[in-house]
Design a protein around this motif. Sequence first.
Motif, PDB file in Angstrom:
ATOM      1  N   LEU A   1       1.443  -2.870   1.533  1.00 53.60           N
ATOM      2  CA  LEU A   1       1.317  -3.726   0.352  1.00 53.60           C
ATOM      3  C   LEU A   1       2.652  -4.373  -0.009  1.00 53.60           C
ATOM      4  O   LEU A   1       2.702  -5.556  -0.372  1.00 53.60           O
ATOM      5  CB  LEU A   1       0.774  -2.916  -0.836  1.00 53.60           C
ATOM      6  CG  LEU A   1      -0.708  -2.527  -0.731  1.00 53.60           C
ATOM      7  CD1 LEU A   1      -1.063  -1.498  -1.796  1.00 53.60           C
ATOM      8  CD2 LEU A   1      -1.599  -3.758  -0.867  1.00 53.60           C
TER       9      LEU A   1
ATOM     10  N   PHE B   1       3.641  -7.367  -2.657  1.00 52.99           N
ATOM     11  CA  PHE B   1       3.367  -6.675  -3.916  1.00 52.99           C
ATOM     12  C   PHE B   1       4.573  -5.812  -4.292  1.00 52.99           C
ATOM     13  O   PHE B   1       5.098  -5.068  -3.467  1.00 52.99           O
ATOM     14  CB  PHE B   1       2.107  -5.817  -3.799  1.00 52.99           C
ATOM     15  CG  PHE B   1       0.857  -6.624  -3.571  1.00 52.99           C
ATOM     16  CD1 PHE B   1       0.268  -7.311  -4.615  1.00 52.99           C
ATOM     17  CD2 PHE B   1       0.280  -6.698  -2.307  1.00 52.99           C
ATOM     18  CE1 PHE B   1      -0.880  -8.071  -4.410  1.00 52.99           C
ATOM     19  CE2 PHE B   1      -0.862  -7.450  -2.096  1.00 52.99           C
ATOM     20  CZ  PHE B   1      -1.451  -8.143  -3.154  1.00 52.99           C
TER      21      PHE B   1
ATOM     22  N   PRO C   1      -8.010  -7.569 -14.132  1.00 49.09           N
ATOM     23  CA  PRO C   1      -7.528  -8.722 -13.370  1.00 49.09           C
ATOM     24  C   PRO C   1      -6.311  -8.392 -12.511  1.00 49.09           C
ATOM     25  O   PRO C   1      -5.270  -9.043 -12.574  1.00 49.09           O
ATOM     26  CB  PRO C   1      -7.177  -9.721 -14.472  1.00 49.09           C
ATOM     27  CG  PRO C   1      -6.745  -8.861 -15.616  1.00 49.09           C
ATOM     28  CD  PRO C   1      -7.615  -7.644 -15.559  1.00 49.09           C
ATOM     29  N   VAL C   2      -6.460  -7.345 -11.698  1.00 44.79           N
ATOM     30  CA  VAL C   2      -5.379  -6.894 -10.811  1.00 44.79           C
ATOM     31  C   VAL C   2      -6.001  -6.613  -9.453  1.00 44.79           C
ATOM     32  O   VAL C   2      -7.084  -6.029  -9.365  1.00 44.79           O
ATOM     33  CB  VAL C   2      -4.706  -5.607 -11.342  1.00 44.79           C
ATOM     34  CG1 VAL C   2      -3.494  -5.249 -10.498  1.00 44.79           C
ATOM     35  CG2 VAL C   2      -4.334  -5.716 -12.802  1.00 44.79           C
ATOM     36  N   GLN C   3      -5.316  -7.007  -8.385  1.00 44.12           N
ATOM     37  CA  GLN C   3      -5.831  -6.712  -7.051  1.00 44.12           C
ATOM     38  C   GLN C   3      -5.851  -5.200  -6.830  1.00 44.12           C
ATOM     39  O   GLN C   3      -4.959  -4.481  -7.289  1.00 44.12           O
ATOM     40  CB  GLN C   3      -4.981  -7.410  -5.986  1.00 44.12           C
ATOM     41  CG  GLN C   3      -5.129  -8.924  -6.006  1.00 44.12           C
ATOM     42  CD  GLN C   3      -4.616  -9.549  -4.728  1.00 44.12           C
ATOM     43  OE1 GLN C   3      -5.006  -9.165  -3.626  1.00 44.12           O
ATOM     44  NE2 GLN C   3      -3.714 -10.524  -4.878  1.00 44.12           N
ATOM     45  N   GLN C   4      -6.887  -4.738  -6.112  1.00 46.80           N
ATOM     46  CA  GLN C   4      -7.097  -3.301  -5.977  1.00 46.80           C
ATOM     47  C   GLN C   4      -7.476  -2.922  -4.550  1.00 46.80           C
ATOM     48  O   GLN C   4      -8.103  -3.697  -3.847  1.00 46.80           O
ATOM     49  CB  GLN C   4      -8.223  -2.849  -6.928  1.00 46.80           C
ATOM     50  CG  GLN C   4      -7.951  -3.167  -8.387  1.00 46.80           C
ATOM     51  CD  GLN C   4      -9.142  -2.902  -9.294  1.00 46.80           C
ATOM     52  OE1 GLN C   4      -9.874  -1.936  -9.103  1.00 46.80           O
ATOM     53  NE2 GLN C   4      -9.321  -3.762 -10.290  1.00 46.80           N
ATOM     54  N   THR C   5      -7.087  -1.704  -4.174  1.00 47.71           N
ATOM     55  CA  THR C   5      -7.519  -1.103  -2.916  1.00 47.71           C
ATOM     56  C   THR C   5      -8.130   0.249  -3.235  1.00 47.71           C
ATOM     57  O   THR C   5      -7.480   1.116  -3.837  1.00 47.71           O
ATOM     58  CB  THR C   5      -6.343  -0.906  -1.941  1.00 47.71           C
ATOM     59  OG1 THR C   5      -5.759  -2.179  -1.653  1.00 47.71           O
ATOM     60  CG2 THR C   5      -6.812  -0.273  -0.643  1.00 47.71           C
ATOM     61  N   SER C   6      -9.407   0.419  -2.873  1.00 46.78           N
ATOM     62  CA  SER C   6     -10.108   1.675  -3.124  1.00 46.78           C
ATOM     63  C   SER C   6     -10.176   2.471  -1.824  1.00 46.78           C
ATOM     64  O   SER C   6     -10.651   1.970  -0.805  1.00 46.78           O
ATOM     65  CB  SER C   6     -11.523   1.394  -3.649  1.00 46.78           C
ATOM     66  OG  SER C   6     -12.233   2.601  -3.842  1.00 46.78           O
TER      67      SER C   6
ATOM     68  N   GLN D   1       3.328  -7.216   2.081  1.00 45.41           N
ATOM     69  CA  GLN D   1       2.520  -8.382   1.702  1.00 45.41           C
ATOM     70  C   GLN D   1       3.058  -9.064   0.447  1.00 45.41           C
ATOM     71  O   GLN D   1       2.520 -10.075   0.014  1.00 45.41           O
ATOM     72  CB  GLN D   1       1.069  -7.958   1.463  1.00 45.41           C
ATOM     73  CG  GLN D   1       0.340  -7.458   2.704  1.00 45.41           C
ATOM     74  CD  GLN D   1      -1.015  -6.867   2.369  1.00 45.41           C
ATOM     75  OE1 GLN D   1      -1.830  -7.491   1.680  1.00 45.41           O
ATOM     76  NE2 GLN D   1      -1.268  -5.649   2.835  1.00 45.41           N
TER      77      GLN D   1
ATOM     78  N   THR E   1     -13.261   1.241  -8.310  1.00 50.43           N
ATOM     79  CA  THR E   1     -12.716  -0.070  -8.642  1.00 50.43           C
ATOM     80  C   THR E   1     -12.897  -0.288 -10.136  1.00 50.43           C
ATOM     81  O   THR E   1     -13.854   0.225 -10.735  1.00 50.43           O
ATOM     82  CB  THR E   1     -13.417  -1.214  -7.867  1.00 50.43           C
ATOM     83  OG1 THR E   1     -14.830  -1.135  -8.093  1.00 50.43           O
ATOM     84  CG2 THR E   1     -13.129  -1.118  -6.383  1.00 50.43           C
TER      85      THR E   1
ATOM     86  N   ASP F   1       0.965  -5.321 -10.033  1.00 48.60           N
ATOM     87  CA  ASP F   1       0.316  -6.394  -9.282  1.00 48.60           C
ATOM     88  C   ASP F   1      -0.662  -5.866  -8.236  1.00 48.60           C
ATOM     89  O   ASP F   1      -1.327  -6.634  -7.549  1.00 48.60           O
ATOM     90  CB  ASP F   1       1.341  -7.341  -8.642  1.00 48.60           C
ATOM     91  CG  ASP F   1       2.390  -6.630  -7.808  1.00 48.60           C
ATOM     92  OD1 ASP F   1       2.168  -5.451  -7.457  1.00 48.60           O
ATOM     93  OD2 ASP F   1       3.424  -7.243  -7.519  1.00 48.60           O
ATOM     94  N   HIS F   2      -0.764  -4.534  -8.114  1.00 50.40           N
ATOM     95  CA  HIS F   2      -1.773  -3.958  -7.224  1.00 50.40           C
ATOM     96  C   HIS F   2      -2.072  -2.527  -7.654  1.00 50.40           C
ATOM     97  O   HIS F   2      -1.166  -1.795  -8.078  1.00 50.40           O
ATOM     98  CB  HIS F   2      -1.308  -3.970  -5.769  1.00 50.40           C
ATOM     99  CG  HIS F   2      -2.450  -3.894  -4.798  1.00 50.40           C
ATOM    100  ND1 HIS F   2      -2.987  -4.997  -4.197  1.00 50.40           N
ATOM    101  CD2 HIS F   2      -3.185  -2.837  -4.355  1.00 50.40           C
ATOM    102  CE1 HIS F   2      -3.990  -4.645  -3.406  1.00 50.40           C
ATOM    103  NE2 HIS F   2      -4.132  -3.333  -3.483  1.00 50.40           N
TER     104      HIS F   2
END
Length: 255
Positions: A65, A70, A176-181, A68, A172, A164-165
């Motif tokens: 991340l 973040f 309004p934040v990008q997420q990884t489950s 990328q 989930t 930011d992530h």
Amino acid sequence: MSLSIKEVEQKLFTTDQRNDAFVDSLKTDKRKGVQSLLKRYEAMITRVERLEKMHEEMTQYEVSLRNQGFLSIAGLDEVGRGPLAGPVVAAAVVLPEDFKLLGLTDSKKLSKDRREEYAQVIKEQAVAFTIEMVHATEIDKLNIYESTKLAMTRAVQNLTINTDHLLLDAMTLKLPVQQTSLIKGDQKSLTIAASSVLAKVARDQYMDEVDKEYPGYGFSKHVGYGTKEHLDALKKLGVMKEHRRSFRPIKDLIE
């Protein structure tokens, strides 16, 4: 003149610098005490190497991340979905990029003492962290799944920095934040594992306080789970404010 066994022990175990030449020289030392120390040292090195490998594996998502772009990654986890009493607790943690705590993993795999030790280190070194609780009355109104999401949402919203992530354990959130489950995320991500430890320690400490206020239920032992001791105490002492009245067998007792 050869070193005494005590001197060998000090040279092996009181320095952070590895001295492979010295270790190799000990292999020809015929003293039983030296060979015993050598076995102990080699076992320690093997353990450290295993923990280093685990740390590397558990930071793969964070490294990816950051690569990328973040910069502020929060890990989230919760404890307390299954108990008959007490809150569901969620923690959010943002760790510094160079954070290392060898042995940190899913809180369920750690002893109580180790969890408390790790929790202190995490709190001291974290960029930011929050711990949020949703109590029995709210759980009864919302259901446990929605209560879990609420605790985690509050944990993110109450962080002192923007993220930011999010890295989450099989969840989930409507944020309004990008997420990884991640399935079993507390065993795959160091940041999720850190949040798991904070949440577990906070909940256990809370249930210790409940145990003092309501002795006889055994809350400090079973932390609200439906053990035989807890069920027997319920029949004897009745339902109290920390019990989740929408959960069976609590629900059956009050109907």
